[in-house]
Enzyme design. Structure first.
Site, PDB file in Angstrom:
ATOM      1  CB  CYS A  82      -0.879   0.041   1.235  1.00  0.00           C
ATOM      2  SG  CYS A  82      -1.686  -1.522   1.622  1.00  0.00           S
TER       3      CYS A  82
HETATM    4  N1  GLN Z   1      -0.958  -6.246   4.808  1.00  0.00           N
HETATM    5  C1  GLN Z   1      -1.799  -5.105   4.754  1.00  0.00           C
HETATM    6  C2  GLN Z   1      -3.160  -5.421   4.170  1.00  0.00           C
HETATM    7  O1  GLN Z   1      -3.394  -6.430   3.582  1.00  0.00           O
HETATM    8  C3  GLN Z   1      -1.147  -3.960   3.995  1.00  0.00           C
HETATM    9  C4  GLN Z   1      -0.880  -4.354   2.591  1.00  0.00           C
HETATM   10  C5  GLN Z   1       0.085  -3.474   1.857  1.00  0.00           C
HETATM   11  O2  GLN Z   1       0.840  -2.669   2.396  1.00  0.00           O
HETATM   12  N2  GLN Z   1       0.109  -3.681   0.590  1.00  0.00           N
HETATM   13  O3  GLN Z   1      -4.024  -4.623   4.303  1.00  0.00           O
END
Ligand code: GLN
Length: 255
Positions: free
Chosen positions: A2
């Site tokens: 993210c």
């Molecule tokens: N692991 C977290 C989620 O699934 C953040 C994912 C990310 O940073 N891509 O929401």
């Protein structure tokens, strides 16, 4: 992984923070520059938090749909102004639910929290940390995701520790349990931003009136500084401090 951004400065609309600049969060949702192998685009929803009236309580809007499909970004969010905004676009880790509740920022009282990354070995690797939490805190987790557990651990620490220490302590204990995790955490109370860079991209830009902490620089103005891996940043208008995190040997040896 993210992408997230924390903005403090002159009052702006939430939409401006999301969309302005050649590399805005909106653009990073479909054309991120530095995902480091953690996915390709950020299409699993987004969220924004702001502090109405510069107040003590944060407000939030979240949606599990891709940010570029949400009419609120060019509609209602152009009418919401704040001197503090936290925003995140999500690329869900495989196996995690895709719901609005699983989108950062997670909020409580005056706090807004976001996470770029993942806890490796989820959930077994951190089960002992979850056991340390009162059952009611676990039952109140906004979603069954690694990011929501991190938020729950940070929120618990905020009762006794400073924001900077809360992030440090949670990073240290999670890395002890799961050394290959990616833990870029971001916490904001509308007056300060605290964030960590652990195996993921993070930059900060501060001048006398603004402070922006972001996964990737959102504009091409001078003054962006890369936060080195294994470091924390604390920022508010006119102030920035970057300090080394205490990382367990297992993390450093795994690098
Ligand atoms: N692991 C977290 C989620 O699934 C953040 C994912 C990310 O940073 N891509 O929401």
């Amino acid at each position: 992984m993210c992408r997230h951004v924390g903005y403090l400065g002159p009052s702006r609309t939430v939409a401006e923070v999301l969309t302005e600049g050649p590399h805005s969060l909106l653009r990073q949702s479909w054309a991120p520059a530095d995902m480091r192998g953690g996915g390709t685009i950020n299409a699993d929803g987004f969220g924004v938090a702001w502090w109405p009236g510069g107040g003590e309580t944060v407000a939030a809007y979240r949606n599990a749909a891709p940010i570029w499909t949400d009419p609120a970004v060019v509609g209602i969010l152009t009418q919401v102004r704040s001197s503090g905004v936290v925003a995140a676009v999500r690329s869900a880790t495989v196996g995690m639910p895709i719901t609005a509740d699983a989108c950062a920022p997670f909020t409580d009282g005056r706090w807004a929290f976001s996470h770029n990354g993942r806890i490796d070995g989820w959930p077994e690797s951190v089960a002992a940390l979850a056991e340390w939490l009162p059952a009611v805190e676990l039952l109140k987790m906004p979603a069954l995701t690694d990011s929501a557990l991190l938020w729950t651990l940070v929120r618990r620490r905020l009762g006794t520790s400073s924001p900077a220490d809360a992030l440090r302590e949670v990073v240290a204990e999670v890395l002890e349990a799961a050394p290959t995790s990616r833990l870029n955490l971001l916490l904001c109370d509308g007056a300060g931003v605290w964030a960590t860079a652990v195996d993921h991209a993070l930059s900060v830009r501060v001048d006398d009136v603004t402070a922006v902490v972001a996964s990737e620089p959102i504009d091409d103005r001078d003054g962006w500084v890369t936060v080195p891996d294994g470091h924390a940043v604390e920022a508010r208008p006119g102030h920035v401090a970057i300090t080394e995190l205490t990382t367990p040997t297992a993390y450093r040896e795994g690098r």
